[in-house]
Design a protein around this motif. Structure first.
Motif, PDB file in Angstrom:
ATOM      1  N   VAL A 142      24.062  -7.407 -17.346  1.00 56.19           N
ATOM      2  CA  VAL A 142      25.400  -6.825 -17.409  1.00 56.19           C
ATOM      3  C   VAL A 142      26.431  -7.931 -17.174  1.00 56.19           C
ATOM      4  O   VAL A 142      26.127  -8.975 -16.600  1.00 56.19           O
ATOM      5  CB  VAL A 142      25.599  -5.688 -16.373  1.00 56.19           C
ATOM      6  CG1 VAL A 142      24.670  -4.521 -16.657  1.00 56.19           C
ATOM      7  CG2 VAL A 142      25.414  -6.174 -14.975  1.00 56.19           C
ATOM      8  N   SER A 143      27.643  -7.673 -17.596  1.00 55.23           N
ATOM      9  CA  SER A 143      28.716  -8.655 -17.403  1.00 55.23           C
ATOM     10  C   SER A 143      29.202  -8.625 -15.961  1.00 55.23           C
ATOM     11  O   SER A 143      29.048  -7.624 -15.260  1.00 55.23           O
ATOM     12  CB  SER A 143      29.877  -8.348 -18.347  1.00 55.23           C
ATOM     13  OG  SER A 143      30.523  -7.156 -17.945  1.00 55.23           O
ATOM     14  N   GLU A 144      29.812  -9.730 -15.544  1.00 55.93           N
ATOM     15  CA  GLU A 144      30.378  -9.776 -14.189  1.00 55.93           C
ATOM     16  C   GLU A 144      31.483  -8.754 -14.037  1.00 55.93           C
ATOM     17  O   GLU A 144      31.659  -8.192 -12.962  1.00 55.93           O
ATOM     18  CB  GLU A 144      30.881 -11.189 -13.873  1.00 55.93           C
ATOM     19  CG  GLU A 144      29.745 -12.152 -13.628  1.00 55.93           C
ATOM     20  CD  GLU A 144      30.178 -13.430 -12.946  1.00 55.93           C
ATOM     21  OE1 GLU A 144      31.004 -13.372 -12.028  1.00 55.93           O
ATOM     22  OE2 GLU A 144      29.656 -14.490 -13.335  1.00 55.93           O
ATOM     23  N   GLU A 145      32.223  -8.475 -15.105  1.00 54.21           N
ATOM     24  CA  GLU A 145      33.299  -7.482 -15.068  1.00 54.21           C
ATOM     25  C   GLU A 145      32.738  -6.090 -14.769  1.00 54.21           C
ATOM     26  O   GLU A 145      33.287  -5.356 -13.936  1.00 54.21           O
ATOM     27  CB  GLU A 145      34.108  -7.484 -16.365  1.00 54.21           C
ATOM     28  CG  GLU A 145      34.863  -8.746 -16.657  1.00 54.21           C
ATOM     29  CD  GLU A 145      34.002  -9.878 -17.218  1.00 54.21           C
ATOM     30  OE1 GLU A 145      32.928  -9.600 -17.815  1.00 54.21           O
ATOM     31  OE2 GLU A 145      34.384 -11.043 -17.046  1.00 54.21           O
ATOM     32  N   ASP A 146      31.659  -5.728 -15.465  1.00 51.35           N
ATOM     33  CA  ASP A 146      31.044  -4.422 -15.215  1.00 51.35           C
ATOM     34  C   ASP A 146      30.474  -4.350 -13.806  1.00 51.35           C
ATOM     35  O   ASP A 146      30.575  -3.316 -13.141  1.00 51.35           O
ATOM     36  CB  ASP A 146      29.936  -4.137 -16.248  1.00 51.35           C
ATOM     37  CG  ASP A 146      30.487  -3.774 -17.623  1.00 51.35           C
ATOM     38  OD1 ASP A 146      31.706  -3.485 -17.717  1.00 51.35           O
ATOM     39  OD2 ASP A 146      29.700  -3.784 -18.584  1.00 51.35           O
ATOM     40  N   PHE A 147      29.864  -5.445 -13.354  1.00 51.31           N
ATOM     41  CA  PHE A 147      29.299  -5.487 -12.012  1.00 51.31           C
ATOM     42  C   PHE A 147      30.396  -5.311 -10.961  1.00 51.31           C
ATOM     43  O   PHE A 147      30.266  -4.521 -10.036  1.00 51.31           O
ATOM     44  CB  PHE A 147      28.548  -6.810 -11.798  1.00 51.31           C
ATOM     45  CG  PHE A 147      27.847  -6.897 -10.470  1.00 51.31           C
ATOM     46  CD1 PHE A 147      26.622  -6.274 -10.287  1.00 51.31           C
ATOM     47  CD2 PHE A 147      28.392  -7.620  -9.419  1.00 51.31           C
ATOM     48  CE1 PHE A 147      25.958  -6.355  -9.065  1.00 51.31           C
ATOM     49  CE2 PHE A 147      27.738  -7.708  -8.204  1.00 51.31           C
ATOM     50  CZ  PHE A 147      26.507  -7.074  -8.021  1.00 51.31           C
ATOM     51  N   GLU A 148      31.491  -6.031 -11.131  1.00 52.25           N
ATOM     52  CA  GLU A 148      32.612  -5.924 -10.190  1.00 52.25           C
ATOM     53  C   GLU A 148      33.248  -4.540 -10.221  1.00 52.25           C
ATOM     54  O   GLU A 148      33.683  -4.027  -9.205  1.00 52.25           O
ATOM     55  CB  GLU A 148      33.668  -7.000 -10.470  1.00 52.25           C
ATOM     56  CG  GLU A 148      33.189  -8.417 -10.206  1.00 52.25           C
ATOM     57  CD  GLU A 148      32.770  -8.671  -8.772  1.00 52.25           C
ATOM     58  OE1 GLU A 148      33.385  -8.101  -7.846  1.00 52.25           O
ATOM     59  OE2 GLU A 148      31.798  -9.416  -8.564  1.00 52.25           O
ATOM     60  N   ALA A 149      33.286  -3.942 -11.403  1.00 51.21           N
ATOM     61  CA  ALA A 149      33.903  -2.617 -11.536  1.00 51.21           C
ATOM     62  C   ALA A 149      33.144  -1.558 -10.730  1.00 51.21           C
ATOM     63  O   ALA A 149      33.761  -0.669 -10.166  1.00 51.21           O
ATOM     64  CB  ALA A 149      33.966  -2.214 -13.011  1.00 51.21           C
ATOM     65  N   VAL A 150      31.816  -1.654 -10.681  1.00 50.65           N
ATOM     66  CA  VAL A 150      31.062  -0.649  -9.940  1.00 50.65           C
ATOM     67  C   VAL A 150      30.925  -1.009  -8.468  1.00 50.65           C
ATOM     68  O   VAL A 150      30.526  -0.175  -7.662  1.00 50.65           O
ATOM     69  CB  VAL A 150      29.653  -0.408 -10.541  1.00 50.65           C
ATOM     70  CG1 VAL A 150      29.771   0.053 -11.981  1.00 50.65           C
ATOM     71  CG2 VAL A 150      28.775  -1.625 -10.416  1.00 50.65           C
TER      72      VAL A 150
END
Length: 151
Positions: A142-150
């Motif tokens: 997964v992207s870092e953006e998706d990881f940070e979002a959750v």
């Protein structure tokens, strides 16, 4: 009093007690020295992106000491991150259980299993060792953006 079947140790004398203390101190030093060398080797392997053991993260397999993507499970990991945008951990686990999906160990899904995946930096290509987080040499799922979002 200590008696050995193979050596003559006389713990009733000062010299015998000193010898036993000396042997015990050397044994303790060797044990601690070995532990330090093992940790140094594991840290070196970690810094190179190698896997130091333990349970493999869901979505990966081990090949030649390195994490490689296991596509059937990787698709589920990606799905977890997508579902979490609109659903909670428990609801995701219920969906997977209704679909007959199982964890890597063949168990039913639970909310904490989903949460563990959502919080694990291995899925963005990072490795965690003790209190350190570095780039691994495995593919991110997964992207870092998706990881940070959750998180």
């Amino acid at each position: 009093m200590f008696k050995s079947a193979t050596e003559v140790y006389d713990t009733t004398s000062a010299m015998g007690r000193f010898f036993i203390t000396l042997v015990a101190a050397i044994a303790q030093w060797e044990r601690e020295n070995l532990g330090e060398r093992v940790i140094m080797g594991m840290e070196k392997n970690f810094r190179k992106g190698g896997w130091n053991g333990g349970e493999l993260p869901y979505g990966y397999r081990l090949e030649d000491g390195k994490l490689v993507v296991y596509e059937p499970e990787a698709a589920i990991v990606k799905r977890i991150f997508n579902l979490y945008k609109t659903k909670g951990q428990r609801e995701i686990s219920k969906i997977f259980n209704k679909e007959g999906l199982r964890t890597g160990k063949g168990a039913l899904w639970a909310g904490f299993t989903v949460r563990y995946i959502l919080n694990n930096p291995v899925y963005i290509g990072k490795m965690r060792w003790m209190d350190n987080l570095i780039d691994g040499d495995h593919e991110a799922l997964v992207s870092e953006e998706d990881f940070e979002a959750v998180n």
